[in-house]
Design a protein around this motif. Structure first.
Motif, PDB file in Angstrom:
ATOM      1  N   PRO A 185       0.813  -1.227   0.000  1.00 13.99           N
ATOM      2  CA  PRO A 185       0.000   0.000   0.000  1.00 13.99           C
ATOM      3  C   PRO A 185       0.845   1.275   0.000  1.00 13.99           C
ATOM      4  O   PRO A 185       0.511   2.248  -0.688  1.00 13.99           O
ATOM      5  CB  PRO A 185      -0.822  -0.119   1.288  1.00 13.99           C
ATOM      6  N   GLY A 188       2.354   1.999  -3.423  1.00 16.88           N
ATOM      7  CA  GLY A 188       1.375   2.641  -4.287  1.00 16.88           C
ATOM      8  C   GLY A 188       1.114   4.084  -3.906  1.00 16.88           C
ATOM      9  O   GLY A 188       1.002   4.961  -4.772  1.00 16.88           O
ATOM     10  N   LEU A 189       1.027   4.353  -2.599  1.00  9.86           N
ATOM     11  CA  LEU A 189       0.729   5.712  -2.133  1.00  9.86           C
ATOM     12  C   LEU A 189       1.886   6.665  -2.392  1.00  9.86           C
ATOM     13  O   LEU A 189       1.709   7.765  -2.944  1.00  9.86           O
ATOM     14  CB  LEU A 189       0.409   5.671  -0.636  1.00  9.86           C
ATOM     15  N   TRP A 281      -5.354  -8.800  -2.648  1.00  8.40           N
ATOM     16  CA  TRP A 281      -5.602  -8.203  -1.337  1.00  8.40           C
ATOM     17  C   TRP A 281      -5.189  -9.130  -0.192  1.00  8.40           C
ATOM     18  O   TRP A 281      -4.923  -8.673   0.929  1.00  8.40           O
ATOM     19  CB  TRP A 281      -7.081  -7.845  -1.178  1.00  8.40           C
ATOM     20  N   GLY A 284      -1.781  -8.729   2.060  1.00  7.11           N
ATOM     21  CA  GLY A 284      -1.750  -7.940   3.288  1.00  7.11           C
ATOM     22  C   GLY A 284      -2.233  -8.692   4.509  1.00  7.11           C
ATOM     23  O   GLY A 284      -2.145  -8.170   5.628  1.00  7.11           O
TER      24      GLY A 284
END
Length: 460
Positions: A185, A188-189, A281, A284
């Motif tokens: 995450p 990506g951020l 997903w 994670g």
């Protein structure tokens, strides 16, 4: 040879306490944060460096497998040298703490460089990967070996060691959860869709956290017990004694197998979630659970092992974990049930990982009981070496399997998916079966008080 630094004396800078084995609460927390510091970057490497090299740097999977194997086996050998240095180090900060102080900054910088790829040919990129990854491994040795050697120097009390082992398990757990659950995450951020930039920035954030925790470890933890200056015994006889230490040898084999399994699972999980489960997903959840469940086991393991002993407790936990793993292939379509079974199995495995921390410290007492010398640095280097060898073999296995299956990130074949699926289940189950055999030879259960009394009697 003895390492000495300016302003040193032959003992630690800390005065003795009225209660020399009393480990304060902040020391326990700081010790746990020390494992967080050592583990954060190394867990990111274990979980995502194979993915980074193959999918971002676009290096061939088989070449990456050789890189992991050669680099880690080389710096595993460095561990023994570091262990011998720790046993000969005398400074005003103690034997282990100077290594945390002087290694913190370069290790943090190398972590960022390892997750940075250069422009150029595949050969140039591969050479850069060899240099950065190898240097990171060497610096990790200068952290991990002194860190493991620190626990038996902090206290001889078995109960306090279990508490320190639990604090270490919490640190490991938090580092795994952060490294595995937050990395993708954050990539990506921070990268805004550019994985190359994202990985470099995430490594930078983790490097800052690592640096802060290592400096706190240096400032907060105390050394209370260690040998006098070594009398110049040759290295060969010292290693020979280490290999004849049954407690150490069982710990070494058990830990090596654990990290072969750990390396396999960390390396293959991202591929498994994406290509087999068709559920990215799940990365994670699955990755943090691999050893993130240490957070729970850290609190329950001392109570369980106090009643069962390490040998019986580990055997039962591994048998149950194997049984649960065998059910997973049959429930892949039921994601919720799959995750629930997987999490229970992960908790059981985490109990055995928590036990390793205490086993490593107990092996030092066993060594003193048999040979009359503690050799914390050398014995700890052997355990650190086992983690390197285990991770090297585990990660290389997955890389070679991908290479032999013809894995191509742009077009994944059915045969590659089948290889990923088999690797996800087969290797961990087989390795846990061997671990059961190894732990059956653990010699210390019920012997701690006897050993401590006999050692104490020699000094009267």
């Amino acid at each position: 040879m003895t390492i000495a630094m300016s302003g040193v004396d032959q003992e630690t800078a800390f005065p003795s306490d009225a209660e020399p084995d009393r480990v304060r609460s902040w020391e326990k927390i700081s010790y746990g944060l020390g494992d967080f510091a050592c583990g954060l970057g190394w867990n990111v490497v274990g979980a995502f460096l194979l993915y980074f090299y193959t999918n971002v740097a676009l290096l061939p999977a088989a070449a990456v497998g050789t890189l992991f194997l050669l680099s880690r086996l080389f710096d595993a050998g460095v561990d023994l040298g570091v262990g011998l240095l720790v046993d000969r180090t005398r400074t005003r900060w103690g034997r282990t703490r100077p290594y945390f102080l002087f290694t913190a900054v370069p290790f943090s910088i190398l972590l960022v460089l390892t997750f940075t790829t250069i422009d150029g040919s595949a050969g140039a990129k591969l050479a850069y990967a060899y240099v950065t990854f190898s240097l990171l491994g060497i610096l990790y040795s200068f952290l991990a070996v002194p860190f493991s050697a620190l626990m038996p120097m902090m206290t001889k009390d078995h109960g306090s060691r279990m508490q320190l082992g639990s604090a270490r398990a919490v640190g490991t757990s938090v580092s795994v959860i952060l490294a595995t659950a937050a990395t993708i995450p954050l990539v990506g951020l921070l990268g805004g869709g550019d994985e190359r930039l994202g990985f470099a920035l995430v490594a930078g954030v983790f490097a800052v956290l690592t640096l802060a925790a290592l400096l706190n470890l240096f400032a907060s933890c105390r050394e209370r017990h260690h040998d006098e200056m070594p009398k110049g015994e040759a290295v060969g006889p010292q290693i020979g004694k280490m290999l004849r230490n049954r407690a150490w040898f069982v710990t070494f084999l058990f830990c090596t197998l654990n990290f072969v399994r750990f390396g396999c699972v960390l390396s293959v999980t991202a591929f498994f979630a994406i290509e087999v489960m068709k559920a990215p997903w799940m990365i994670g959840i699955l990755l943090p659970a691999v050893s993130g469940t240490l957070l729970l086991s850290a609190f329950i393991a001392p109570m369980i092992f106090k009643r069962t002993g390490i040998r019986k407790g580990c055997i039962v936990a591994l048998i149950l974990a194997i049984a649960l793993h065998c059910t997973l292939p049959m429930i892949e379509a039921q994601h919720g049930l799959f995750l629930a079974i997987f999490l229970i199995a992960a908790i059981l495995i985490s109990l055995t990982m928590t036990a390793i921390f205490t086993m490593a410290a107990d092996a030092v007492d066993y060594h003193e009981w048999i040979f009359g010398i503690r050799n914390e640095g050398l014995l700890s280097s052997g355990i650190s070496l086992s983690t390197k060898i285990g991770m090297a073999i585990g990660t290389a296995i997955i890389a070679y399997v991908l290479g032999m299956a013809g894995y191509d990130p742009t077009t994944v074949s059915d045969s590659a998916r089948a290889a990923i699926r088999w690797s996800y289940y087969g290797w961990p189950i087989g390795i846990m079966l061997v671990q059961i055999v190894v732990i059956a030879f653990w010699p210390m259960d019920g012997q701690h008080e006897r050993i401590r009394r006999e050692i104490a009697a020699r000094t009267i």
